[in-house]
Design an enzyme around this catalytic site. Structure first.
Site, PDB file in Angstrom:
ATOM      1  N   ARG A  48      51.972  32.219  69.726  1.00  0.00           N
ATOM      2  CA  ARG A  48      52.409  31.589  68.463  1.00  0.00           C
ATOM      3  C   ARG A  48      53.698  30.809  68.706  1.00  0.00           C
ATOM      4  NH1 ARG A  48      50.833  36.723  66.378  1.00  0.00           N
ATOM      5  NH2 ARG A  48      53.002  37.409  66.262  1.00  0.00           N
ATOM      6  N   LYS A 138      59.242  27.161  50.344  1.00  0.00           N
ATOM      7  CA  LYS A 138      57.896  26.974  49.787  1.00  0.00           C
ATOM      8  C   LYS A 138      57.360  28.272  49.219  1.00  0.00           C
ATOM      9  CE  LYS A 138      53.603  27.168  51.630  1.00  0.00           C
ATOM     10  NZ  LYS A 138      52.480  26.920  52.546  1.00  0.00           N
ATOM     11  N   GLU A 179      54.266  25.006  44.698  1.00  0.00           N
ATOM     12  CA  GLU A 179      52.892  24.731  45.145  1.00  0.00           C
ATOM     13  C   GLU A 179      51.850  25.520  44.345  1.00  0.00           C
ATOM     14  OE1 GLU A 179      52.103  25.570  49.292  1.00  0.00           O
ATOM     15  OE2 GLU A 179      50.046  24.867  49.145  1.00  0.00           O
ATOM     16  N   LYS A 221      54.084  20.392  45.090  1.00  0.00           N
ATOM     17  CA  LYS A 221      53.043  20.322  46.137  1.00  0.00           C
ATOM     18  C   LYS A 221      51.700  20.704  45.513  1.00  0.00           C
ATOM     19  CE  LYS A 221      51.817  22.179  50.702  1.00  0.00           C
ATOM     20  NZ  LYS A 221      52.356  22.527  52.021  1.00  0.00           N
TER      21      LYS A 221
HETATM   22  P1  13P Z   1      46.851  22.747  54.250  1.00  0.00           P
HETATM   23  O1  13P Z   1      47.308  21.333  54.311  1.00  0.00           O
HETATM   24  O2  13P Z   1      46.176  23.214  55.522  1.00  0.00           O
HETATM   25  O3  13P Z   1      46.064  23.058  53.021  1.00  0.00           O
HETATM   26  O4  13P Z   1      48.152  23.641  54.167  1.00  0.00           O
HETATM   27  C1  13P Z   1      49.165  23.256  53.343  1.00  0.00           C
HETATM   28  C2  13P Z   1      49.920  24.439  52.941  1.00  0.00           C
HETATM   29  O5  13P Z   1      51.071  24.556  53.246  1.00  0.00           O
HETATM   30  C3  13P Z   1      49.228  25.477  52.171  1.00  0.00           C
HETATM   31  O6  13P Z   1      50.161  26.352  51.617  1.00  0.00           O
END
Ligand code: 13P
Length: 346
Positions: A48, A138, A179, A221
């Site tokens: 990772r 986030k 998000e 987002k």
């Molecule tokens: P994806 O663009 O793969 O959907 O991931 C974005 C993301 O940060 C999801 O939380």
């Protein structure tokens, strides 16, 4: 108002600077391991780390990537040569972001629905991440479309958690990425996705206001308005772009610093084409910058090529740079399908 307000405003603007977007590389160990397993890459901390080093040391990535979202394990790691990733990012002018939610768990009383956890102790964790150099965060909420769902309970509970998270971030000096992801899984139509995204965004902005979140110091987002993966009728790129922008215009106040989409399981090319069309056709009354915060749609070709083997790192970095470049172009409406073929691997 947060004592960090001027700094938060500047960071939020930098995150959505023209021609740039945000790279999500904050997969939890669980999610990262699942993606590694599919390619038979060993699911070890070292692999990772090596993969994240590959990403963060990609030459000139900051031409198209303003900031990158890390996972807790990653923000504490260093390159093989012992340079902390945070230092690598600062030197490359990539703003440090951090995922602070603890994942989506089953929502009690609401079968098939999720609530994102992680508010306990969040103020202290934000303070630690700020000290480590993070400047944005986030939190991902998950809304599932299915028979009789999403419920009002699920939408409101997630909107509430997003708002509490965002307020804590601003208090502690981190720009919150808010998000609310409406999942792509299912056979729902694009119209149903519009309806659910509309309800979700409405609830989210009501809660953000209630919790005094400064909208000019946050990034939204969202997912795009698009038919479910197994819906028999799939819409044109123009339709997805048009309905997505319409839904945002209906719900997202003009003061929001920027919009950065997730890719959500769309193909790489779809994610780029949709973003491009939104920007190419954008109307004069579209008040925020519209860009990307993709994980899979930027990383996938690089991950597949690398395959856990460090001998492949250089070429994998070229693949990553290429997808970042195409999405950077799409964020200004300057992408074309021909650009997909312009990569000549060294
Ligand atoms: P994806 O663009 O793969 O959907 O991931 C974005 C993301 O940060 C999801 O939380």
């Amino acid at each position: 108002m947060s004592t960090y307000a001027p700094e938060l405003r500047a960071t939020a603007q930098a995150m959505v600077a023209p021609g740039k977007g945000i790279l999500a590389m904050d997969e939890s160990n669980n999610t990262c391991n699942k993606r590694f397993e599919k390619l038979e890459i060993p699911t070890t901390e070292d692999r990772r780390r090596a993969y994240r080093e590959l990403i963060l040391t990609t030459p000139n990535l900051s031409e198209f990537i303003s900031g990158a979202i890390l996972y807790d394990e990653t923000i504490r790691q260093s390159t093989q040569a012992g340079i902390p990733f945070t230092q690598v990012m600062q030197q490359a002018s990539i703003i440090i972001g951090i995922k602070v939610d603890a994942g989506a768990k089953d929502l009690a009383g609401c079968p098939g629905e999720k609530i994102t956890e992680g508010l306990d102790g969040l103020r202290d964790r934000i303070a630690e991440y700020y000290q480590m150099g993070a400047r944005f965060a986030k939190w991902r909420a998950v809304i599932t479309i299915g028979k009789d769902i999403p419920s009002r309970t699920c939408i409101e509970a997630n909107a509430h958690a997003l708002a509490r998270y965002a307020a804590l971030c601003q208090e502690g000096g981190l720009v919150p990425i808010v998000e609310p992801e409406v999942l792509l899984d299912g056979d729902h139509t694009i119209e149903r996705c519009y309806e659910v995204t509309d309800q979700t965004l409405q609830a989210v902005f009501t809660q953000l206001r209630l919790h005094q979140v400064a909208l000019d110091q946050m990034i939204l987002k969202p997912s795009m308005v698009i038919a479910g993966l197994s819906c028999s009728t799939q819409s044109s790129v123009d339709m997805v772009a048009q309905m997505t922008i319409q839904c945002l215009l209906n719900n997202v106040p003009a003061t929001v610093a920027g919009v950065a989409f997730l890719s959500g399981g769309q193909t790489n090319e779809q994610s780029t084409a949709h973003l491009n069309t939104m920007n190419a056709n954008r109307s004069a009354n579209c008040p925020w910058r519209v860009t990307f915060s993709y994980a899979r749609a930027i990383q996938q070709p690089a991950l597949e090529y690398w395959h856990g083997n460090d001998a492949n790192t250089k070429t994998a970095q070229q693949l990553l740079y290429h997808r970042a470049k195409l999405n950077g172009a799409a964020s200004s409406g300057k992408y074309s399908v021909e650009m997909e073929k312009t990569l000549v691997l060294a």
